[in-house]
Design an enzyme around this catalytic site. Sequence first.
Site, PDB file in Angstrom:
ATOM      1  N   ILE A 251       0.881  -1.221  -0.351  1.00 60.50           N
ATOM      2  CA  ILE A 251      -0.261   0.339   0.085  1.00 60.50           C
ATOM      3  C   ILE A 251       0.690   0.927  -0.014  1.00 60.50           C
ATOM      4  O   ILE A 251       1.882   1.442   0.599  1.00 60.50           O
ATOM      5  CB  ILE A 251      -1.110   0.204   1.103  1.00 60.50           C
ATOM      6  CG1 ILE A 251      -1.696  -1.059   1.646  1.00 60.50           C
ATOM      7  CG2 ILE A 251      -1.629   1.291   1.432  1.00 60.50           C
ATOM      8  CD1 ILE A 251      -2.620  -1.603   0.242  1.00 60.50           C
ATOM      9  N   GLY A 261      -4.880  -1.967   3.852  1.00 59.13           N
ATOM     10  CA  GLY A 261      -3.856  -3.043   3.860  1.00 59.13           C
ATOM     11  C   GLY A 261      -5.300  -4.625   4.351  1.00 59.13           C
ATOM     12  O   GLY A 261      -5.273  -5.416   3.534  1.00 59.13           O
ATOM     13  N   GLU A 284       5.196 -15.099   1.660  1.00 54.69           N
ATOM     14  CA  GLU A 284       5.768 -15.632   1.775  1.00 54.69           C
ATOM     15  C   GLU A 284       6.832 -14.887   2.714  1.00 54.69           C
ATOM     16  O   GLU A 284       7.056 -13.444   1.896  1.00 54.69           O
ATOM     17  CB  GLU A 284       6.598 -15.398   0.042  1.00 54.69           C
ATOM     18  CG  GLU A 284       7.480 -16.838  -0.605  1.00 54.69           C
ATOM     19  CD  GLU A 284       7.620 -16.843  -1.915  1.00 54.69           C
ATOM     20  OE1 GLU A 284       8.251 -15.594  -1.637  1.00 54.69           O
ATOM     21  OE2 GLU A 284       7.649 -17.544  -2.745  1.00 54.69           O
TER      22      GLU A 284
END
EC number: 2.3.1.48
Length: 511
Positions: A251, A261, A284
């Site tokens: 963002i 978000g 990740e």
Amino acid sequence: MASEGDWTCDANDAVQITLVQPGEQKPKTLSSFHPQFTYPIFGDDETIFGYKGLIIRLRFAAHDLRPHIHISYDEKFKTVGDTSAVDLIKTLSPFIPEEAFSTLPDYENAVQEDKDAKDFVPPGKLVHNYVTRGRTYEIWAASLADPQVRRLLDRAQVFVSLFIEAGTPLETEDPEWTLERWTVYFVYEKVKPPTPTASQYSIVGYATTYRWWFYQRDSPEKGTVTNDPFPGPEIRPAQLPARLRIAQFLILPPHQGSGHGTHLYTTIHTACFNDSTIVELTVEDPNEAFDALRDTADFHILRPEFLKHNVNINPDPYAELSKKQRPRRVPTSALIPTKLLHDIRSTYKIASTQFAHVLEMFLLGEIPTKNRHAGGANMSRLLVKKYNATDPNERRYYWWRMLVKQRLFKRSRDILIQLEMSDRIEKLEETVTNVEEGYEALIKVFTAREEALMAKQEESGESPETAVLEDSVASSSDSSTRDQRTKRKFTVEDEDEEEEGESEVSKRPKV
């Protein structure tokens, strides 16, 4: 001759990022901000040698991110021997599209005269819209196989190097079957066009996700031998069972702290939930700020389900056993409804480690504050009494700590078994305390948000979902919450599990 320091400037201060849209006579600035870091471009020191008064201005059209770079300075260092000023064009070229190096008049004219701008619609499909603080936002999802998506993403790639730590730009020239594994989510604000030919869309942020094939060991369906024609029908990646991984998530600074978000994360989770081929959602290499956002969002998703099924710790798991019959291990299945919790996790497709974090936070919150460390619980007495404490909530708290220790030991067993028993116990005790502190900070944030939501509902009748989501990102960026989360993450390594032998290709982008 001036010293080297006189010719060295801070790259983070020198780089200015500006979002623009057409104005009355020339492009108008919507917002301007600096990068969070520039080490991927200018090195670990994040400095630029050879200029005084240096300004590197990166402009982007707010709707389609048409880029432009303009470099200005007061004075440039004259080469002396092997020492010369940094070649800025050469240094920046690998990170910025070639189209960005046009002249400023040409760029301003292109933005002002863009006849397609008024008809611009983000690529893909509109998957979510919401109103925050009186402003309207939309989230669009599209495959990376779409040329329009690749063009937009190529223009945004420099943001990865400037705002996502350890981030790596995506390779958008891969074969189509690989690109089909990727979905890009764009967040846009709908604004009032300043001119009749301007766009009504302004970029807020984006996220990328990709499918990672999931091998199911215990498939309920048994295969049968058939005489099908060869070769068989083509199988696309979207047809195979997979984990969905969030790779990049950003963002832009002007819009941070307004809940975008959380809207973006929950939109991705909803897509995952509704896709029968997705087994679970993972992330990740999340940083601390994203960890906090994810925890509060998942807590908001799972808490009603936990309350619905009265999930809590059984304070008397040994009720029907004599002392000789009591097992030495933590009686997990007697403490919590493991089968029910497994079903909830599978239904909501939360990764197991993340689910454990949210469950532990919920169970801790169900114990009265006075019986927890944060509320002044008598830890010495608990250490002596253990599960024989008189107060059932004290017993719940004892068993809560044992459940957390059990999980941490399993996750870090290879490290912990190398320690002496006394050191091992001390390390686990220290870690579970740090974990608890992190949970307490998040519980405090969530409780405050729930109270604010109740007040907001009473005043305006606003829907619970919208009101809760507005405050979540601001909460996740709270410095004390980040500090507590950092303690939890680094005392004992505790990451989402990864398949062994995973290729580097699958981990190109980092969050």
